[in-house]
Scaffold this active site. Structure first.
Site, short mmCIF file in Angstrom:
data_model
loop_
_atom_site.label_atom_id
_atom_site.label_comp_id
_atom_site.label_asym_id
_atom_site.label_seq_id
_atom_site.Cartn_x
_atom_site.Cartn_y
_atom_site.Cartn_z
CB CYS A 138 -107.07 -1.34 -16.25
SG CYS A 138 -106.95 -3.10 -16.68
CG MET A 153 -104.94 -6.46 -10.86
SD MET A 153 -104.50 -7.58 -9.51
CE MET A 153 -104.18 -6.42 -8.20
#
Length: 394
Positions: free
Chosen positions: A104, A316
């Site tokens: 992430c 993201m």
């Protein structure tokens, strides 16, 4: 009937970039969860509140979106030249599954800050005032990330005036460097198929031009116009359309097969986090989800990306690395949408606003590689203490 009491585990709830996650120090986890396996997965699922057939995460720390269903483990690094090891788990909302296949990028920001907060960075490495350079080993993908974390009076400076589209309030700026973020794979190729643009055959849809890239995170890029979109769509335009989500999943699965990430289409169900699917378009005016007007002249291109089967409310961080890298390489769909030509940085429009990411891409022996991708994010502790789960969780 007797039931086991709850146990409590030291934890910190942190916003990093446009994501939130529950952070743990490895040594604070129960002994059974300090190693990868079923016990750790069961713990993370219960912490987040998954699987939840109501998709609400009422009985857990998750927020019922891919951006808020995350857990992180940090420990002192096992890799020379690094301060901490950072391991990331993307927790499925409606299935009993934790995906460990990727990183992430947004929570990479929080990993740098938490490393200092948690005492995992050697005290002599933390200035009294200035910027602490935290070298992070991203254990999921075995890559180096450098976080430049502002420090005031020996503590992480969290408040500031840096504004990030997709985050409501300003905070202190943290600059992230993703070093050599292209995927190692079997042959180290950034483009697993060897092509900048592939003809991707998608069952039930047809053949689509696609750029399949492994940089930051494996990503499948297609043109918005080729799938009936403009690139200005917001979350409600996509996520309320079940048929559209099924089409995007079909594209994602076809891309995963073509990239060699899975061997059968059925395997995609156990690899929800990667690859990402994104669609691109040339610049045009639109209104962001906040009501902010984004002019065509404000951006180089438009990008919308899906995470865990839903359109992301912003972007993201790892996908932003893929966007910046692909934009820097003439001939990719991302580069074409941005107008073509060589570039070292790109500003793209996403549902919540805009984001700038830089990338240094070079061609060696006919193969493209990216040496570094850079972006700015922010992070803030929201709560710290203990998270509680039933004693029979794992």
């Amino acid at each position: 009937m007797n039931h086991p009491a709850q146990i409590r585990i030291p934890a910190t709830y942190i916003r990093g970039g446009t994501s939130k996650g529950v952070f743990f120090r490895l040594q604070d986890l129960p002994a059974a969860c300090q190693q990868p396996g079923a016990a750790r997965d069961a713990l993370f699922l219960r912490v987040i509140g998954s699987p939840d057939p109501y998709s609400a995460h009422i009985d857990g720390m998750g927020g019922a979106t891919s951006s808020t269903s995350k857990c992180v483990i940090l420990s002192q690094s096992s890799v020379p030249g690094h301060d901490v090891d950072y391991l990331y788990g993307q927790v499925s909302i409606d299935k009993p599954f934790v995906d460990w296949s990727g990183n992430c990028g947004n929570l990479s920001t929080a990993a740098g800050a938490f490393a200092i907060h948690a005492g995992l960075v050697a005290p002599e490495r933390v200035p009294q005032d200035g910027v602490c350079t935290v070298r992070i080993w991203q254990a999921n993908i075995r890559k180096t990330i450098i976080a430049h974390v502002p420090v005031s009076q020996g503590q992480v400076q969290e408040t500031g005036d840096f504004e990030l589209d997709g985050v409501t309030f300003p905070a202190a700026e943290i600059v992230l460097e993703f070093l050599e973020p292209s995927d190692d794979g079997d042959d180290g190729a950034m483009f697993p198929t060897g092509n900048l643009v592939d003809a991707l055959e998608v069952p039930g849809i047809g053949t689509l031009p696609a750029t399949l890239i492994s940089a930051g995170i494996p990503t499948v890029f297609v043109n918005a116009a080729d799938i009936g979109y403009t690139g200005t769509e917001l979350r409600e335009h996509i996520n309320s359309d079940a048929a559209a989500l099924q089409r995007f999943e079909a594209i994602r699965v076809a891309g995963a097969l073509r990239m060699g990430l899975i061997k059968t289409a059925e395997e995609a169900a156990t690899r929800q986090h990667t690859p990402k699917i994104a669609f691109v378009a040339p610049p045009q005016d639109y209104t962001a989800s906040s009501g902010k007007a984004i002019a065509a002249g404000d951006v180089d291109l438009l990008v919308r990306a899906l995470s865990m089967g839903k359109l992301h409310h912003a972007m993201m961080g790892t996908c932003a690395v893929a966007i910046g890298t692909a934009a820097a390489i003439p001939g990719t769909l991302v580069n074409q949408a941005a107008g073509g030509g060589a570039r070292e940085a790109v500003r793209f429009g996403h549902p919540s606003g805009t984001l700038r990411v830089g990338a240094e891409a070079v061609q060696e022996n006919g193969q493209w590689k990216v040496t570094k991708a850079i972006m700015s994010r922010s992070a803030r502790i929201l709560m710290e203490g203990w998270v509680r789960v039933p004693g029979d969780t794992f």
